[in-house]
Design an enzyme around this catalytic site. Structure first.
Site, PDB file in Angstrom:
ATOM      1  N   ASP A 269       0.892  -1.156   0.023  1.00  0.00           N
ATOM      2  CA  ASP A 269      -0.003   0.084   0.077  1.00  0.00           C
ATOM      3  C   ASP A 269       0.752   1.238  -0.035  1.00  0.00           C
ATOM      4  OD1 ASP A 269      -2.131   1.767   0.099  1.00  0.00           O
ATOM      5  OD2 ASP A 269      -2.450   1.177   2.167  1.00  0.00           O
ATOM      6  N   LEU A 270       2.081   1.194  -0.814  1.00  0.00           N
ATOM      7  CA  LEU A 270       2.999   2.247  -0.891  1.00  0.00           C
ATOM      8  C   LEU A 270       2.716   3.568  -1.584  1.00  0.00           C
ATOM      9  CD1 LEU A 270       5.656   2.320   0.214  1.00  0.00           C
ATOM     10  CD2 LEU A 270       6.678   1.561  -1.837  1.00  0.00           C
TER      11      LEU A 270
END
Length: 280
Positions: A186-187
């Site tokens: 979830d960068l």
């Protein structure tokens, strides 16, 4: 996915918060009173798994409870090009640490995990990346978006075409992956904090996946010095030709998650990403 500040989640202490006496605390608390069972424990396990890679620094976990995490406070600074270059190299090292399979959760996590408030399906057996991405990252959120009425049947057919080609391991879509990388998952830019010691990661949805997925997520909402990060990553790990053209494919999953969680405002970007993937 769209949280800001330290640690994300519904309620938390922010990086710049001060106590009643004006002092800056050494810890902050991510509070999530409505978190699904095991969600915060999975997040903590993801942070530890990423830390074990010896690449990008992560925010250390000091305490895990069902409704909150206590984390070491990160003093934010404005990032510069040198820190961005180091982040790119360190992210390559994190990815290179690998994972047992595509969709593998961090050690200690059983069953599915979470990305924000949405379930994040994991795998229990080896699966090629294309089939994994289609069946565990696209179709579950497509079904939810269609059921909610935020995507219609025509939209679904476009995403289904992407899934069919992925399941068939179409080389145009599955290029750039050889073995599972250790992903943050979830960068987006809000989950990269910049400290005097360099980049620090928070709020993972960690799993084994395609390295280009993390890179595409960095670009989704913008990241300071992104091109420097990508250049340093490429020097450390290499880039498969066509990566930029595949960015919409890898952004399709987070856009579908946003469509499910936040509504129809993300339907058009998700559909545009699906159409770009179909065109590959």
């Amino acid at each position: 996915m769209r949280g800001t500040g330290c640690g994300g989640g519904p309620r938390r202490a922010r990086c710049g918060d001060r106590g009643d006496d004006g002092a800056v605390p050494s810890t902050f608390v991510k509070r999530a009173p409505g978190a699904p069972p095991g969600a915060l424990a999975a997040e903590a396990a993801g942070l530890r798994w990423l830390a074990a890679a010896g690449g990008v620094r992560v925010c250390p976990v000091l305490e895990v409870a069902p409704d909150h995490l206590v984390l070491e406070r990160v003093e934010p600074v404005r990032p510069d090009a040198a820190e961005a270059e180091a982040f790119g190299r360190h992210l390559a090292a994190t990815h290179a640490a690998g994972a047992p399979r595509f969709g593998a959760p961090p050690p200690g996590v059983e069953g599915d995990a979470w990305i924000a408030a949405a379930p994040l399906p994991m795998t229990t057996a080896p699966t090629p990346w294309g089939a994994f991405y289609a069946e565990h990252r696209l179709r579950p959120y497509l079904r939810r978006a269609v059921d909610a009425g935020t995507l219609d049947a025509g939209d679904a057919r476009v995403v289904d075409r992407v899934c069919e080609r992925l399941a068939a391991e179409d080389p145009a879509l599955v290029a750039g992956v050889q073995r599972p990388a250790r992903l943050h998952g979830d960068l987006w830019s809000g989950n990269v904090l910049w400290s005097a010691a360099g980049a620090v990661l928070i709020d993972p949805a960690a799993h084994g996946g395609h390295p280009e997925t993390d890179l595409a997520m960095l670009a989704l909402f913008g990241l300071p010095h992104l091109e420097t990060v990508l250049g340093a990553y490429a020097e450390a790990a290499g880039m498969t030709p066509g990566r930029r053209e595949r960015v919409p494919l890898h952004q399709l999953h987070p856009l579908l998650v946003h469509t499910v969680l936040l509504g129809g405002g993300y339907a058009a970007p998700a559909l545009a990403a699906a159409r770009a993937a179909v065109a590959l």
